[in-house]
Design a protein around this motif. Structure first.
Motif, PDB file in Angstrom:
ATOM      1  N   ALA A 107      -6.079 -25.691  19.636  1.00  7.44           N
ATOM      2  CA  ALA A 107      -7.051 -26.749  19.933  1.00  7.44           C
ATOM      3  C   ALA A 107      -6.619 -28.066  19.308  1.00  7.44           C
ATOM      4  O   ALA A 107      -6.722 -29.138  19.929  1.00  7.44           O
ATOM      5  N   SER A 108      -6.125 -27.998  18.069  1.00  9.92           N
ATOM      6  CA  SER A 108      -5.656 -29.198  17.392  1.00  9.92           C
ATOM      7  C   SER A 108      -4.457 -29.813  18.122  1.00  9.92           C
ATOM      8  O   SER A 108      -4.397 -31.035  18.318  1.00  9.92           O
ATOM      9  N   PRO A 125     -15.026 -33.043  14.909  1.00 10.29           N
ATOM     10  CA  PRO A 125     -15.872 -32.624  16.025  1.00 10.29           C
ATOM     11  C   PRO A 125     -17.136 -33.451  16.232  1.00 10.29           C
ATOM     12  O   PRO A 125     -17.797 -33.318  17.259  1.00 10.29           O
ATOM     13  N   TRP A 147     -12.852 -25.010  17.114  1.00 11.46           N
ATOM     14  CA  TRP A 147     -12.392 -26.399  17.036  1.00 11.46           C
ATOM     15  C   TRP A 147     -11.147 -26.537  16.161  1.00 11.46           C
ATOM     16  O   TRP A 147     -10.252 -27.317  16.466  1.00 11.46           O
ATOM     17  N   TYR A 148     -11.098 -25.792  15.069  1.00 12.28           N
ATOM     18  CA  TYR A 148     -10.027 -25.959  14.098  1.00 12.28           C
ATOM     19  C   TYR A 148      -8.844 -25.006  14.310  1.00 12.28           C
ATOM     20  O   TYR A 148      -7.946 -24.934  13.477  1.00 12.28           O
ATOM     21  N   ARG A 182      -5.584 -31.665  21.256  1.00 11.07           N
ATOM     22  CA  ARG A 182      -6.189 -32.977  20.989  1.00 11.07           C
ATOM     23  C   ARG A 182      -5.116 -34.009  20.667  1.00 11.07           C
ATOM     24  O   ARG A 182      -5.193 -35.157  21.108  1.00 11.07           O
ATOM     25  N   GLU A 223     -19.426 -29.503  11.461  1.00 11.62           N
ATOM     26  CA  GLU A 223     -18.092 -28.902  11.339  1.00 11.62           C
ATOM     27  C   GLU A 223     -18.179 -27.383  11.337  1.00 11.62           C
ATOM     28  O   GLU A 223     -17.351 -26.694  11.958  1.00 11.62           O
ATOM     29  N   HIS A 246     -16.716 -22.245  17.192  1.00 13.58           N
ATOM     30  CA  HIS A 246     -16.285 -22.344  18.585  1.00 13.58           C
ATOM     31  C   HIS A 246     -14.804 -22.689  18.721  1.00 13.58           C
ATOM     32  O   HIS A 246     -14.362 -23.133  19.786  1.00 13.58           O
ATOM     33  N   GLY A 252     -14.675 -33.907  23.681  1.00 10.49           N
ATOM     34  CA  GLY A 252     -15.167 -32.751  22.938  1.00 10.49           C
ATOM     35  C   GLY A 252     -16.052 -33.077  21.757  1.00 10.49           C
ATOM     36  O   GLY A 252     -16.723 -32.181  21.223  1.00 10.49           O
ATOM     37  N   GLN A 253     -16.085 -34.311  21.309  1.00  7.88           N
ATOM     38  CA  GLN A 253     -16.914 -34.654  20.156  1.00  7.88           C
ATOM     39  C   GLN A 253     -18.398 -34.613  20.508  1.00  7.88           C
ATOM     40  O   GLN A 253     -18.805 -35.064  21.582  1.00  7.88           O
ATOM     41  N   CYS A 284     -18.856 -26.186  14.930  1.00  9.70           N
ATOM     42  CA  CYS A 284     -17.693 -26.285  15.810  1.00  9.70           C
ATOM     43  C   CYS A 284     -16.566 -25.356  15.374  1.00  9.70           C
ATOM     44  O   CYS A 284     -15.735 -24.949  16.198  1.00  9.70           O
ATOM     45  N   ARG A 285     -16.525 -25.009  14.102  1.00 10.66           N
ATOM     46  CA  ARG A 285     -15.526 -24.052  13.624  1.00 10.66           C
ATOM     47  C   ARG A 285     -15.740 -22.695  14.300  1.00 10.66           C
ATOM     48  O   ARG A 285     -14.776 -22.000  14.654  1.00 10.66           O
TER      49      ARG A 285
END
Length: 462
Positions: A292-293, A306, A287-288, A296, A279, A285, A250-251, A282-283
């Motif tokens: 999602a966390s 991200p 990511w945080y 990962r 950041e 979308h 995902g990065q 991706c926020r």
């Protein structure tokens, strides 16, 4: 506690950074007060080495930074402002917390307030304006630890390069130097120096603990024309120098490049803004988000950011080809160490080409990057746009203007030139030879010639 120590101890609510209440002592919390941070971070490769050694002694590293006024009183003129120096320490991957306005003579109440059992310093002597040891109180209390001075150049060496316009520090081939084929001295001396340089690259490529693998390090090889300009489309070849953490699921792969000479606050703020933009993107979308966390962590065993930022560092001769005079002031090895210690970077490519062509970008070790970033200003007097390829690929981005955008190697050299009289007075006090007027005039003439060339280059592009 002595009267001298009591003076200037903040009360709750007036400490420069939190916590505002005293913290309990912890043996693995260390306070680093390095006088070299006070002068400038023009030699940040060496300063970061002190932070690396200190961090390896514990789990937390707080870095005390003196005010401009305290430095002027005790040591001499500053080159970088307090704000600029704080940004540099904040960006070092081994620093846990910056503590500005730390007293020049280390105070036990200060380090105790922040919960630090020990103060760490290099094995050089540091004295205040009265000639007394700045660490006399912590030494008397048995709370002083020593790390060895980082081998390599000193701030004095760097300033000498600026004023004398020397090029003896240039490295023609980094790989050749690391293998002992190039450099100074006998064959065995060159090999020993090369081994030491390799070890320093491995050390600076460690993670935030200073003990585990961190950034990956690569070297790019290609033709001279591919390195210097845009006339050659060439994939070249990448050879891995140091294993590190690879990009995770995902990065986004981000590519930046530059000379990073004297690794100033301008470079640091640019890299910080790149990470901030990614950041924020991706926020949006998710990511945080918590799920999602957790996903990962379940897949990788840890959470992660991200963006995976790859920094290409140009060769000495490439930078000098475009900028002239005796730029870069730092050679590619020294500049690479500066970039490696920065926590915003995940991978470094030494000897990256000046122009990131489509062929080069599509053959990076991590595949075609998701984005290529550049800063709002350029230090190089160019006759063409080196980012034509990423623009055409739809992956080019520029960060917004920022407070440090004009702080680059040229600006730092000018600051040194303006404060030359104060600087040389300090050097004489240290028993070191001052730079002659003729050498200074030569530097000024060469800088003026470089500005003329820059003006012609800009006119040619317009």
């Amino acid at each position: 506690m002595s009267a001298a120590e009591e003076k200037g101890v903040p009360t709750a609510g007036s400490w420069p950074v939190d916590p505002q209440q005293d913290s309990p002592w912890q043996v693995e919390h260390l306070f680093l007060l390095k006088s070299l941070f006070s002068e400038a971070h023009v030699n940040f490769a060496g300063h970061a080495g002190a932070m690396l050694q200190a961090r390896r002694l514990g789990k937390e590293l707080l870095v005390g930074i003196h005010s401009d006024e305290a430095i002027l009183e005790n040591k001499g003129p500053t080159v970088m402002t307090l704000k600029e120096r704080v940004s540099a320490v904040d960006a070092c991957r081994w620093s846990t917390l910056s503590v500005p306005y730390a007293p020049y003579v280390t105070s036990l109440p200060w380090i105790s307030h922040y919960g630090c059992q020990y103060v760490v310093h290099g094995d050089d002597i540091s004295s205040d304006s009265s000639g007394e040891d700045c660490y006399r109180y912590v030494k008397a209390a048995g709370r002083f630890l020593v790390v060895k001075r980082t081998p390599g150049i000193s701030t004095t060496d760097l300033v000498g390069r600026m004023l004398l316009c020397t090029k003896g520090h240039f490295i023609k081939s980094l790989i050749g130097t690391l293998e002992g084929h190039e450099g100074f001295g006998t064959t065995e001396e060159r090999r020993t120096a090369g081994r030491d340089m390799k070890q320093r690259i491995r050390d600076y490529a460690t993670d935030e603990t200073g003990l585990k693998p961190g950034a990956e390090v690569w070297n790019w090889s290609g033709s001279k024309s591919a390195m210097e300009d845009h006339t050659t489309e060439e994939a070249g070849s990448h050879s891995k120098m140091v294993d590190g953490k690879r990009p995770k699921s995902g990065q986004r792969i981000i590519y930046v490049d530059g000379g990073f000479d004297l690794f100033s606050s301008g470079h640091i703020e640019f890299l910080r803004q790149v990470l901030n933009v990614e950041e924020a993107l991706c926020r949006k979308h998710g990511w945080y988000e918590s799920d999602a966390s957790k996903r990962r962590i379940a897949e990788a065993g840890e959470d992660y950011g991200p963006a995976f930022i790859v920094a290409g560092v140009h060769d000495d001769e490439v930078i000098n080809h475009w900028k002239g005079v005796n730029y870069p002031i730092m050679n590619i090895f020294e500049r690479g160490l500066c970039v490696l210690q920065c926590k915003y970077i995940n991978s470094v490519i030494f000897s990256a080409p000046f122009t990131p062509t489509k062929t080069y970008l599509t053959h990076l070790p991590y595949g075609t990057p998701d984005a290529v970033y550049h800063g709002p200003t350029s230090f190089m007097p160019l006759t063409y746009d080196p980012y034509t390829a990423p623009r055409g690929m739809g992956i080019f981005h520029e960060v917004d203007k920022h407070d440090f955008q004009n702080v680059n190697a040229g600006e730092i050299v000018q600051r040194i030139m303006r404060s030359r009289a104060l600087y040389e007075e300090r050097q004489r006090a240290k028993g070191e030879k001052a730079v002659g007027e003729e050498a200074v005039r030569r530097r000024e003439m060469l800088e003026q010639e470089a500005k003329v060339l820059e003006g012609k280059a800009l006119a040619a592009r317009s």
